[in-house]
Design a protein around this motif. Structure first.
Motif, short mmCIF file in Angstrom:
data_model
loop_
_atom_site.label_atom_id
_atom_site.label_comp_id
_atom_site.label_asym_id
_atom_site.label_seq_id
_atom_site.Cartn_x
_atom_site.Cartn_y
_atom_site.Cartn_z
N PRO A 74 194.47 -23.09 -63.15
CA PRO A 74 194.66 -24.06 -62.08
C PRO A 74 193.40 -24.26 -61.22
O PRO A 74 193.49 -24.77 -60.12
N TYR A 75 192.24 -23.84 -61.71
CA TYR A 75 191.02 -23.89 -60.91
C TYR A 75 190.06 -24.96 -61.40
O TYR A 75 190.16 -25.42 -62.53
N LYS A 76 189.12 -25.29 -60.52
CA LYS A 76 187.96 -26.08 -60.90
C LYS A 76 186.76 -25.20 -60.59
O LYS A 76 186.54 -24.82 -59.45
N PHE A 77 186.01 -24.87 -61.61
CA PHE A 77 184.81 -24.07 -61.39
C PHE A 77 183.64 -25.01 -61.14
O PHE A 77 183.33 -25.87 -61.97
N LEU A 78 183.01 -24.84 -59.98
CA LEU A 78 181.93 -25.73 -59.53
C LEU A 78 180.58 -25.20 -59.97
O LEU A 78 180.33 -23.99 -59.89
N PHE A 79 179.72 -26.12 -60.38
CA PHE A 79 178.35 -25.80 -60.75
C PHE A 79 177.44 -26.82 -60.10
O PHE A 79 177.84 -27.93 -59.78
N MET A 80 176.17 -26.45 -59.93
CA MET A 80 175.19 -27.35 -59.34
C MET A 80 174.49 -28.13 -60.45
O MET A 80 174.05 -27.55 -61.43
N SER A 81 174.37 -29.44 -60.25
CA SER A 81 173.66 -30.27 -61.21
C SER A 81 172.15 -30.19 -60.95
O SER A 81 171.72 -29.63 -59.93
N ASN A 82 171.36 -30.75 -61.83
CA ASN A 82 169.91 -30.78 -61.62
C ASN A 82 169.56 -31.52 -60.33
O ASN A 82 168.63 -31.16 -59.62
N ARG A 83 170.32 -32.55 -60.02
CA ARG A 83 170.10 -33.29 -58.77
C ARG A 83 170.42 -32.42 -57.57
O ARG A 83 169.76 -32.48 -56.54
N GLY A 84 171.44 -31.57 -57.71
CA GLY A 84 171.78 -30.64 -56.63
C GLY A 84 170.67 -29.63 -56.39
O GLY A 84 170.34 -29.30 -55.25
N TRP A 85 170.06 -29.14 -57.50
CA TRP A 85 168.93 -28.21 -57.34
C TRP A 85 167.74 -28.92 -56.70
O TRP A 85 166.98 -28.30 -55.95
N GLN A 86 167.58 -30.21 -56.98
CA GLN A 86 166.50 -30.98 -56.33
C GLN A 86 166.70 -30.99 -54.82
O GLN A 86 165.76 -30.77 -54.06
N ILE A 87 167.94 -31.26 -54.39
CA ILE A 87 168.25 -31.30 -52.96
C ILE A 87 168.05 -29.92 -52.34
O ILE A 87 167.51 -29.80 -51.24
N THR A 88 168.47 -28.87 -53.03
CA THR A 88 168.29 -27.51 -52.54
C THR A 88 166.82 -27.20 -52.31
O THR A 88 166.45 -26.63 -51.28
N GLU A 89 165.99 -27.57 -53.28
CA GLU A 89 164.54 -27.37 -53.14
C GLU A 89 163.99 -28.09 -51.92
O GLU A 89 163.18 -27.54 -51.16
N GLU A 90 164.43 -29.33 -51.72
CA GLU A 90 163.95 -30.13 -50.59
C GLU A 90 164.39 -29.50 -49.27
O GLU A 90 163.62 -29.45 -48.31
N ILE A 91 165.63 -28.99 -49.20
CA ILE A 91 166.11 -28.34 -47.97
C ILE A 91 165.26 -27.10 -47.68
O ILE A 91 164.85 -26.86 -46.54
N ILE A 92 164.99 -26.30 -48.71
CA ILE A 92 164.18 -25.09 -48.53
C ILE A 92 162.77 -25.46 -48.08
O ILE A 92 162.20 -24.82 -47.19
N ASN A 93 162.18 -26.51 -48.66
CA ASN A 93 160.85 -26.95 -48.24
C ASN A 93 160.83 -27.40 -46.80
O ASN A 93 159.89 -27.11 -46.06
N ARG A 94 161.88 -28.09 -46.37
CA ARG A 94 161.94 -28.53 -44.97
C ARG A 94 162.07 -27.35 -44.03
O ARG A 94 161.49 -27.35 -42.94
N ILE A 95 162.83 -26.34 -44.42
CA ILE A 95 162.98 -25.15 -43.58
C ILE A 95 161.63 -24.43 -43.44
O ILE A 95 161.25 -24.00 -42.36
N LYS A 96 160.88 -24.33 -44.55
CA LYS A 96 159.57 -23.68 -44.51
C LYS A 96 158.59 -24.47 -43.66
O LYS A 96 157.75 -23.88 -42.97
N GLU A 97 158.65 -25.80 -43.70
CA GLU A 97 157.73 -26.63 -42.91
C GLU A 97 158.00 -26.48 -41.42
O GLU A 97 157.09 -26.54 -40.60
N ASN A 98 159.27 -26.29 -41.04
CA ASN A 98 159.63 -26.19 -39.62
C ASN A 98 159.29 -24.83 -39.03
O ASN A 98 159.27 -24.68 -37.82
N LYS A 99 159.03 -23.83 -39.85
CA LYS A 99 158.70 -22.49 -39.32
C LYS A 99 157.27 -22.38 -38.92
O LYS A 99 156.40 -23.04 -39.03
#
Length: 138
Positions: A113-138
């Motif tokens: 009865p579950y849906k197992f969630l995975f990140m797509s390549n586009r999701g990893w792109q967004i994750t990378e961008e979020i991490i880069n923004r966090i590093k720029e703000n420090k």
């Protein structure tokens, strides 16, 4: 997006303008950002520790993502709202997951009865961008 649709479009990546747009959308909603980051971290941990990645369920999100929200507290005959840090509601988690699925950042494989969630390549792109923004703000 389900796994069959993901398999068809798994090599499609976002252009820079769409990448910035979706990153801004996720960054402006702190709860969505927490859920999105939790899914990414969980999948990375599963990659490191387990040979087979099982995915993330909404139950995992509900158990592990804590948010700050107002909670009703009785005070005499009336009540007030106080900010507390609690686990995310199931409905809120489902809404955010649906939004991320619609944005094609996540995909799922249905295992009743579950849906197992995975990140797509586009999701990893967004994750990378979020991490880069966090590093720029420090």
């Amino acid at each position: 997006m389900d796994s069959t649709l993901h398999d068809i479009h798994k090599n499609v990546l976002f252009p820079q303008d769409v990448l910035h747009l979706f990153t801004d959308i996720i960054n402006n909603d702190p709860v969505s950002r927490k859920v999105f980051i939790y899914v990414g971290r969980s999948l990375k941990e599963q990659q490191k520790t387990v040979s087979h990645i099982r995915g993330v369920t909404v139950n995992d999100i509900v158990e592990n993502v804590k948010i700050e929200r107002k909670e009703r507290v009785p005070k005499g005959k009336t009540f007030i709202y106080q900010k507390t840090i609690t686990n995310i509601d199931r409905k809120a988690a489902e809404r955010i997951v649906d939004k991320l699925l619609d944005m094609s950042l996540l995909y799922y494989t249905p295992v009743k009865p579950y849906k197992f969630l995975f990140m797509s390549n586009r999701g990893w792109q967004i994750t990378e961008e979020i991490i880069n923004r966090i590093k720029e703000n420090k």
